[in-house]
Design an enzyme around this catalytic site. Structure first.
Site, PDB file in Angstrom:
ATOM      1  N   LYS A 162       0.366   4.068   2.776  1.00 25.13           N
ATOM      2  CA  LYS A 162       1.089   3.321   3.992  1.00 25.13           C
ATOM      3  C   LYS A 162       2.316   3.717   4.038  1.00 25.13           C
ATOM      4  CE  LYS A 162      -0.217  -0.494   5.888  1.00 25.13           C
ATOM      5  NZ  LYS A 162      -0.808  -1.931   6.186  1.00 25.13           N
ATOM      6  N   HIS A 173      -3.352   6.870  14.530  1.00 26.90           N
ATOM      7  CA  HIS A 173      -3.231   5.403  14.725  1.00 26.90           C
ATOM      8  C   HIS A 173      -1.868   5.090  14.482  1.00 26.90           C
ATOM      9  CE1 HIS A 173      -5.017   5.485  11.067  1.00 26.90           C
ATOM     10  NE2 HIS A 173      -4.677   4.141  10.718  1.00 26.90           N
ATOM     11  N   ASP A 180      -0.560  -3.818  10.229  1.00 26.60           N
ATOM     12  CA  ASP A 180      -1.969  -4.193   9.914  1.00 26.60           C
ATOM     13  C   ASP A 180      -2.818  -3.154  10.435  1.00 26.60           C
ATOM     14  OD1 ASP A 180      -3.487  -6.213   8.258  1.00 26.60           O
ATOM     15  OD2 ASP A 180      -4.680  -6.378  10.127  1.00 26.60           O
ATOM     16  N   ASN A 231       0.857  -1.098   0.011  1.00 24.22           N
ATOM     17  CA  ASN A 231       0.039  -0.051  -0.100  1.00 24.22           C
ATOM     18  C   ASN A 231       0.834   1.238   0.154  1.00 24.22           C
ATOM     19  OD1 ASN A 231      -1.449   2.327   1.044  1.00 24.22           O
ATOM     20  ND2 ASN A 231      -3.049   0.841   1.760  1.00 24.22           N
ATOM     21  N   PHE A 251      -7.292   8.444   0.734  1.00 28.64           N
ATOM     22  CA  PHE A 251      -6.697   7.092   0.976  1.00 28.64           C
ATOM     23  C   PHE A 251      -7.488   6.507   1.923  1.00 28.64           C
ATOM     24  CE2 PHE A 251      -3.542   5.534   4.502  1.00 28.64           C
ATOM     25  CZ  PHE A 251      -3.637   3.979   4.159  1.00 28.64           C
ATOM     26  N   GLY A 252      -8.055   5.279   1.498  1.00 25.35           N
ATOM     27  CA  GLY A 252      -8.787   4.383   2.105  1.00 25.35           C
ATOM     28  C   GLY A 252     -10.059   5.186   2.784  1.00 25.35           C
ATOM     29  N   TYR A 253     -10.173   4.891   4.127  1.00 25.57           N
ATOM     30  CA  TYR A 253     -11.562   5.454   4.873  1.00 25.57           C
ATOM     31  C   TYR A 253     -11.128   6.994   5.122  1.00 25.57           C
ATOM     32  CZ  TYR A 253     -12.688   0.294   4.957  1.00 25.57           C
ATOM     33  OH  TYR A 253     -12.897  -0.838   4.482  1.00 25.57           O
ATOM     34  N   ASP A 254     -10.218   7.366   4.962  1.00 27.25           N
ATOM     35  CA  ASP A 254      -9.936   8.830   5.310  1.00 27.25           C
ATOM     36  C   ASP A 254     -10.966   9.893   5.162  1.00 27.25           C
ATOM     37  OD1 ASP A 254      -7.536   8.086   6.559  1.00 27.25           O
ATOM     38  OD2 ASP A 254      -6.126   9.427   5.100  1.00 27.25           O
TER      39      ASP A 254
HETATM   40  P1  ITT Z   1      -0.607  -4.073   3.453  1.00 28.53           P
HETATM   41  O1  ITT Z   1       0.065  -4.612   2.084  1.00 28.53           O
HETATM   42  O2  ITT Z   1       0.483  -3.243   4.160  1.00 28.53           O
HETATM   43  O3  ITT Z   1      -1.319  -5.089   4.217  1.00 28.53           O
HETATM   44  P2  ITT Z   1      -3.261  -3.066   3.100  1.00 28.53           P
HETATM   45  O4  ITT Z   1      -3.986  -2.047   2.006  1.00 28.53           O
HETATM   46  O5  ITT Z   1      -3.961  -4.469   3.093  1.00 28.53           O
HETATM   47  O6  ITT Z   1      -1.697  -2.990   2.715  1.00 28.53           O
HETATM   48  P3  ITT Z   1      -4.157  -3.037   5.988  1.00 28.53           P
HETATM   49  O7  ITT Z   1      -4.591  -4.377   5.924  1.00 28.53           O
HETATM   50  O8  ITT Z   1      -3.313  -2.462   6.963  1.00 28.53           O
HETATM   51  O9  ITT Z   1      -3.301  -2.625   4.540  1.00 28.53           O
HETATM   52  O10 ITT Z   1      -5.300  -1.859   5.864  1.00 28.53           O
HETATM   53  C1  ITT Z   1      -6.636  -2.203   5.227  1.00 28.53           C
HETATM   54  C2  ITT Z   1      -7.477  -0.968   4.665  1.00 28.53           C
HETATM   55  O11 ITT Z   1      -7.741  -0.073   5.743  1.00 28.53           O
HETATM   56  C3  ITT Z   1      -6.437  -0.404   3.721  1.00 28.53           C
HETATM   57  O12 ITT Z   1      -6.569  -0.954   2.590  1.00 28.53           O
HETATM   58  C4  ITT Z   1      -7.180   1.078   3.909  1.00 28.53           C
HETATM   59  O13 ITT Z   1      -8.229   0.858   2.895  1.00 28.53           O
HETATM   60  C5  ITT Z   1      -7.653   1.394   5.159  1.00 28.53           C
HETATM   61  N1  ITT Z   1      -6.890   1.903   5.819  1.00 28.53           N
HETATM   62  C6  ITT Z   1      -5.676   1.443   6.823  1.00 28.53           C
HETATM   63  N2  ITT Z   1      -5.053   2.456   7.475  1.00 28.53           N
HETATM   64  C7  ITT Z   1      -5.701   3.758   6.727  1.00 28.53           C
HETATM   65  C8  ITT Z   1      -5.671   5.115   7.386  1.00 28.53           C
HETATM   66  O14 ITT Z   1      -4.605   5.427   7.828  1.00 28.53           O
HETATM   67  N3  ITT Z   1      -6.536   5.746   6.463  1.00 28.53           N
HETATM   68  C9  ITT Z   1      -7.375   5.256   5.862  1.00 28.53           C
HETATM   69  N4  ITT Z   1      -7.516   4.271   5.285  1.00 28.53           N
HETATM   70  C10 ITT Z   1      -6.828   3.259   6.140  1.00 28.53           C
END
Ligand code: ITT
Length: 194
Positions: free
Chosen positions: A17, A175, A70, A14, A146-149
């Site tokens: 991240k 976090h 994670d 990711n 980014f994701g749920y931001d």
């Molecule tokens: P890895 O390869 O590092 O595992 P990932 O995308 O699978 O990447 P995670 O399992 O840790 O990462 O996270 C799950 C999801 O949660 C990630 O794909 C995002 O959609 C969301 N997420 C994690 N951290 C976030 C953040 O800081 N802000 C917003 N969304 C986040």
């Protein structure tokens, strides 16, 4: 005297991240070397266990020390969903799907959790955790994406979603910041952060 810079190998697929981890650890003068593979992610109900298992497997496979993280969003009214399934849920129903599930729900408290695990080959993994409380917004509020931001409003900044914050601002409260700060403290002092 020349002192060598501390470096970590961060295994993640990711890019957001990786960028955040790089910014955060720069504050502690630790350099992040991205590793673009991460061995398996087990299905488990807690993110500490998932991170530790993946760090151990990745360190053995790579033959060097690695850090993996994670993370997940845990929503109180949805019994902690999506939690450890945050990645799959984001890729399937996304922020819009979460807002639909939350329609008509007044209690919108949620917590973002991060579990950062460090492991050397043939050693047991260490895990450092961080969390940040907040609320799920009523609509998606974009800035950076980014994701749920776009749907998470931290209690420490009740006027903006994570997405509406500048990256440097997020990287001082998130976090992820809290968990990586503990890792940095341990790296730099050999002790757990008090
Ligand atoms: P890895 O390869 O590092 O595992 P990932 O995308 O699978 O990447 P995670 O399992 O840790 O990462 O996270 C799950 C999801 O949660 C990630 O794909 C995002 O959609 C969301 N997420 C994690 N951290 C976030 C953040 O800081 N802000 C917003 N969304 C986040």
């Amino acid at each position: 005297m020349v002192t060598s810079q501390i470096e970590i190998n961060f295994a993640s697929n990711n890019v957001d991240k990786i960028a955040e981890a790089t910014n955060i650890l720069r504050q502690f003068s630790i350099k992040v070397n991205p590793v673009d593979f991460k061995v398996r992610e087990i299905q488990a109900s807690n993110i500490e266990e998932i991170a530790a298992d993946s760090a151990k497997a990745t360190a053995e496979f790579a033959g060097k020390s690695v850090v993996v993280e994670d993370a997940g969003l845990f929503i109180s009214s949805l019994m902690g969903f999506p939690g450890p399934y945050s990645s799959f849920v984001y890729q399937t129903i996304g922020c819009g799907g979460i807002l639909k599930l939350m329609r008509g729900i007044h209690k919108r408290t949620a917590v973002f959790r991060s579990a950062v695990s460090y492991c050397e080959p043939h050693h047991e993994p260490r895990v450092f955790t961080g969390e940040l409380e907040g609320k799920i917004s009523l609509t998606e509020r974009h800035g950076r994406k980014f994701g749920y931001d776009p749907i998470f409003i931290p209690d420490v900044t009740p006027s903006k979603t994570f997405s509406e914050m500048g990256l440097l601002e997020k990287d001082q409260v998130s976090h992820r910041f809290k968990a990586f700060k503990k890792l940095a403290f341990w790296f730099l002092t050999g002790k757990e952060e008090p």
